[in-house]
Design a protein around this motif. Structure first.
Motif, PDB file in Angstrom:
ATOM      1  N   ASN A  63       0.813  -1.214   0.000  1.00 24.42           N
ATOM      2  CA  ASN A  63       0.000   0.000   0.000  1.00 24.42           C
ATOM      3  C   ASN A  63       0.850   1.270   0.000  1.00 24.42           C
ATOM      4  N   CYS A  64       0.474   2.201  -0.877  1.00 29.14           N
ATOM      5  CA  CYS A  64       1.182   3.474  -1.000  1.00 29.14           C
ATOM      6  C   CYS A  64       0.229   4.650  -0.789  1.00 29.14           C
ATOM      7  N   GLY A  65      -1.050   4.367  -0.602  1.00 24.61           N
ATOM      8  CA  GLY A  65      -2.021   5.460  -0.508  1.00 24.61           C
ATOM      9  C   GLY A  65      -2.936   5.324   0.686  1.00 24.61           C
ATOM     10  N   ILE A  69      -8.068   7.224  -2.427  1.00 23.68           N
ATOM     11  CA  ILE A  69      -7.079   8.040  -3.144  1.00 23.68           C
ATOM     12  C   ILE A  69      -7.407   8.047  -4.631  1.00 23.68           C
ATOM     13  N   GLU A  73      -3.496  11.479  -7.564  1.00 22.15           N
ATOM     14  CA  GLU A  73      -2.816  11.645  -6.277  1.00 22.15           C
ATOM     15  C   GLU A  73      -1.780  10.531  -6.085  1.00 22.15           C
ATOM     16  N   CYS A  74      -2.167   9.339  -6.479  1.00 21.49           N
ATOM     17  CA  CYS A  74      -1.290   8.181  -6.344  1.00 21.49           C
ATOM     18  C   CYS A  74      -0.053   8.320  -7.238  1.00 21.49           C
ATOM     19  N   THR A  75      -0.286   8.636  -8.499  1.00 24.68           N
ATOM     20  CA  THR A  75       0.842   8.739  -9.418  1.00 24.68           C
ATOM     21  C   THR A  75       1.724   9.936  -9.075  1.00 24.68           C
ATOM     22  N   LYS A  77       2.507  10.746  -6.153  1.00 26.70           N
ATOM     23  CA  LYS A  77       3.366  10.219  -5.091  1.00 26.70           C
ATOM     24  C   LYS A  77       4.451   9.298  -5.653  1.00 26.70           C
ATOM     25  N   CYS A  79       3.698   6.353  -7.280  1.00 26.58           N
ATOM     26  CA  CYS A  79       3.253   4.975  -7.094  1.00 26.58           C
ATOM     27  C   CYS A  79       2.426   4.498  -8.277  1.00 26.58           C
ATOM     28  N   PHE A  81      -1.114   2.750  -9.847  1.00 20.70           N
ATOM     29  CA  PHE A  81      -2.545   2.766  -9.534  1.00 20.70           C
ATOM     30  C   PHE A  81      -3.269   1.827 -10.475  1.00 20.70           C
ATOM     31  N   CYS A  91      -3.537   1.743  -4.853  1.00 17.42           N
ATOM     32  CA  CYS A  91      -2.363   2.611  -4.978  1.00 17.42           C
ATOM     33  C   CYS A  91      -1.231   1.867  -4.263  1.00 17.42           C
ATOM     34  N   TYR A  93       3.256   0.572  -4.251  1.00 22.39           N
ATOM     35  CA  TYR A  93       4.641   0.882  -4.607  1.00 22.39           C
ATOM     36  C   TYR A  93       5.118   0.052  -5.803  1.00 22.39           C
TER      37      TYR A  93
END
Length: 99
Positions: A63-65, A69, A73-75, A77, A79, A81, A91, A93
């Protein structure tokens, strides 16, 4: 890997000690090539090349989010999606893979 030892002689950085054998040099993770005089024969390999990939198995996602999310927003960061399947992070890693 052999390709990591293809270093131009003038760019070799010493990795051993004077008189080190090829076996000892390789045992400590270095490259050995005694064909060129006046340059290090036991030298550091080139760094491994890695690339970032999004894991294909949804159950290996880390999990990265946060819940809800948005893709952008995810991309942002840095990461991956993917809004499927349910029950796994959408979202997540990247994984580093050697090329």
């Amino acid at each position: 890997a052999k390709c990591q030892c293809k270093v131009v002689p003038r760019e070799r950085t010493n990795c051993g000690y004077p008189g080190i054998s090829a076996t000892e040099c390789k045992k400590i993770g270095c490259c050995f090539n005694a064909s060129v005089p006046s340059v290090p024969w036991c030298y550091n390999p080139k760094p491994k090349k890695v690339k970032k990939v999004c894991p294909s198995d949804p159950h290996h996602r880390i999990n990265c989010g946060h819940p809800g999310i948005r893709p952008w927003e995810c991309t942002r960061k840095g990461c991956c999606f993917r809004a499927h399947p349910a029950g796994v992070p959408w979202c997540f890693y990247h994984r580093n893979v050697e090329e």
